[in-house]
Scaffold this motif. Structure first.
Motif, PDB file in Angstrom:
ATOM      1  N   VAL A 142       0.228  -1.363   0.014  1.00  0.00           N
ATOM      2  CA  VAL A 142      -0.202   0.377   0.216  1.00  0.00           C
ATOM      3  C   VAL A 142       1.021   1.026  -0.183  1.00  0.00           C
ATOM      4  O   VAL A 142      -0.085   2.284   0.247  1.00  0.00           O
ATOM      5  CB  VAL A 142      -0.799  -0.294   0.979  1.00  0.00           C
ATOM      6  N   ASP A 143       1.785   0.871   0.252  1.00  0.00           N
ATOM      7  CA  ASP A 143       2.913   2.177   0.001  1.00  0.00           C
ATOM      8  C   ASP A 143       4.749   1.899   0.154  1.00  0.00           C
ATOM      9  O   ASP A 143       5.067   0.981   0.927  1.00  0.00           O
ATOM     10  CB  ASP A 143       3.346   3.284   1.391  1.00  0.00           C
ATOM     11  N   TYR A 144       5.045   1.943  -1.561  1.00  0.00           N
ATOM     12  CA  TYR A 144       5.931   1.583  -2.228  1.00  0.00           C
ATOM     13  C   TYR A 144       6.968   2.310  -2.139  1.00  0.00           C
ATOM     14  O   TYR A 144       7.429   3.248  -2.432  1.00  0.00           O
ATOM     15  CB  TYR A 144       5.884   1.284  -3.583  1.00  0.00           C
ATOM     16  N   ASP A 145       8.151   2.465  -1.155  1.00  0.00           N
ATOM     17  CA  ASP A 145       9.166   3.239  -0.675  1.00  0.00           C
ATOM     18  C   ASP A 145      10.554   2.337  -0.957  1.00  0.00           C
ATOM     19  O   ASP A 145      11.895   2.752   0.156  1.00  0.00           O
ATOM     20  CB  ASP A 145       9.542   3.684   0.322  1.00  0.00           C
ATOM     21  N   GLY A 146      10.778   1.799  -1.806  1.00  0.00           N
ATOM     22  CA  GLY A 146      11.968   0.767  -1.987  1.00  0.00           C
ATOM     23  C   GLY A 146      12.272  -0.742  -0.161  1.00  0.00           C
ATOM     24  O   GLY A 146      10.926  -0.807   0.095  1.00  0.00           O
ATOM     25  N   SER A 147      13.096  -1.385  -0.819  1.00  0.00           N
ATOM     26  CA  SER A 147      13.434  -3.085   0.031  1.00  0.00           C
ATOM     27  C   SER A 147      11.847  -3.177   0.316  1.00  0.00           C
ATOM     28  O   SER A 147      11.638  -4.372   0.806  1.00  0.00           O
ATOM     29  CB  SER A 147      13.815  -2.225   1.455  1.00  0.00           C
ATOM     30  N   VAL A 148      10.814  -3.499  -0.848  1.00  0.00           N
ATOM     31  CA  VAL A 148       9.731  -3.847  -0.968  1.00  0.00           C
ATOM     32  C   VAL A 148      10.165  -5.810  -0.534  1.00  0.00           C
ATOM     33  O   VAL A 148       8.709  -6.511   0.278  1.00  0.00           O
ATOM     34  CB  VAL A 148       8.634  -3.916  -2.538  1.00  0.00           C
ATOM     35  N   ILE A 149      10.877  -6.481  -1.226  1.00  0.00           N
ATOM     36  CA  ILE A 149      10.960  -7.542  -1.024  1.00  0.00           C
ATOM     37  C   ILE A 149      11.873  -8.187   0.823  1.00  0.00           C
ATOM     38  O   ILE A 149      10.619  -9.186   1.149  1.00  0.00           O
ATOM     39  CB  ILE A 149      12.145  -8.655  -1.653  1.00  0.00           C
TER      40      ILE A 149
END
Length: 275
Positions: A142-149
């Motif tokens: 719901v909020d993508y700001d890096g390091s998603v994995i």
């Protein structure tokens, strides 16, 4: 003026900070963003978790269903992982079919889960050749700001750690299935797996837990998953080759990070186990 410079010359903006051994958000190269964990927040799911690292936020919901086993693994249940990166999480994603990045994230998280051996799929078997549990694990960013994995893996591990399945009996002769919803048992898990992402600039600068801006401008990225004290998965997402000394430093840091995040997950999930 600072924000305009970032928009017009994003790489120069970042390099200006890196030259001072600093990052735009004030962290040094080896500092992580704060972690927030909220489990059992979705009542319609059998298990759930909202996992947040900095601004990056992922919601994991697990639904358990009964099904026939796969032909090649008659005594094992199975897990279906899906990572969704909807437009709400970042302007870079558009409505429609899953993006290439979402498909890649799904594959990586699924491989980390498989390689970590945290879950013995035989524990999901109720009756060989007849009935097993299937765990549908949906991860929505719901909020993508890096390091998603890293955040997806954290959310999945916390959700699995609080998953309790109802007792089920199956009569092979009558083919009758009886579910006892009140009597529930936790799914046996081994050591929780933690993923840590690193970004490299040139051959000398290495940063941990990169933001989306840092990831997009980095020369190479690597994600390392650690189960107990052992690496169980490494993924390098293209870019330039990473210097050996930076890879070695990443592995050492990933092991230290795994221990800290594992304690946070165990602390957050403890009150919700066996309930």
């Amino acid at each position: 003026m600072d924000s305009q410079f970032k928009i017009i010359h994003p790489e120069k903006y970042l390099r200006h900070y890196l030259a001072q051994d600093l990052r735009p958000d004030g962290r040094d190269f080896m500092s992580f963003r704060p972690v927030s964990i909220n489990v059992s927040s979705i009542k319609q799911a059998d298990s759930s978790c909202v996992f947040k690292v900095g601004n990056t936020t992922v919601i994991c919901g697990i639904k358990a269903e009964l099904s026939v086993p796969k032909a090649l693994t008659p005594d094992c249940g199975y897990v279906v992982v899906n990572v969704d990166l909807p437009p709400i999480c970042s302007p870079k994603f558009r409505p429609g079919p899953p993006s290439e990045e979402a498909q890649c994230a799904t594959k990586i998280v699924d491989e980390i889960l498989t390689n970590s051996l945290i879950l013995d799929l035989r524990d999901l078997c109720i009756c060989k050749d007849k009935l097993v549990w299937v765990l549908y694990c949906d991860l929505v960013c719901v909020d993508y700001d890096g390091s998603v994995i890293d955040v997806c893996v954290g959310a999945l591990m916390a959700a699995l750690d609080t998953l309790n399945l109802p007792e089920v009996t199956y009569d092979a002769e009558t083919k009758l299935t009886v579910t006892h919803p009140v009597n529930r048992n936790p799914v046996p898990l081994k050591s929780i797996t933690v993923s840590t992402t690193f970004a490299a600039f040139d051959e000398r600068i290495l940063i941990v837990d990169p933001t989306e801006d840092e990831e997009s401008l980095s020369h190479s990225r690597i994600s390392i998953a650690v189960n107990a004290d052992n690496m169980c998965f490494v993924h390098k997402s293209g870019g330039s080759p990473m210097a050996e000394k930076l890879v070695t430093k990443s592995i050492t840091m990933a092991k230290k990070r795994a221990e800290a995040v594992r304690k946070l997950i165990e602390t957050a999930t403890l009150p919700f186990k066996d309930t």
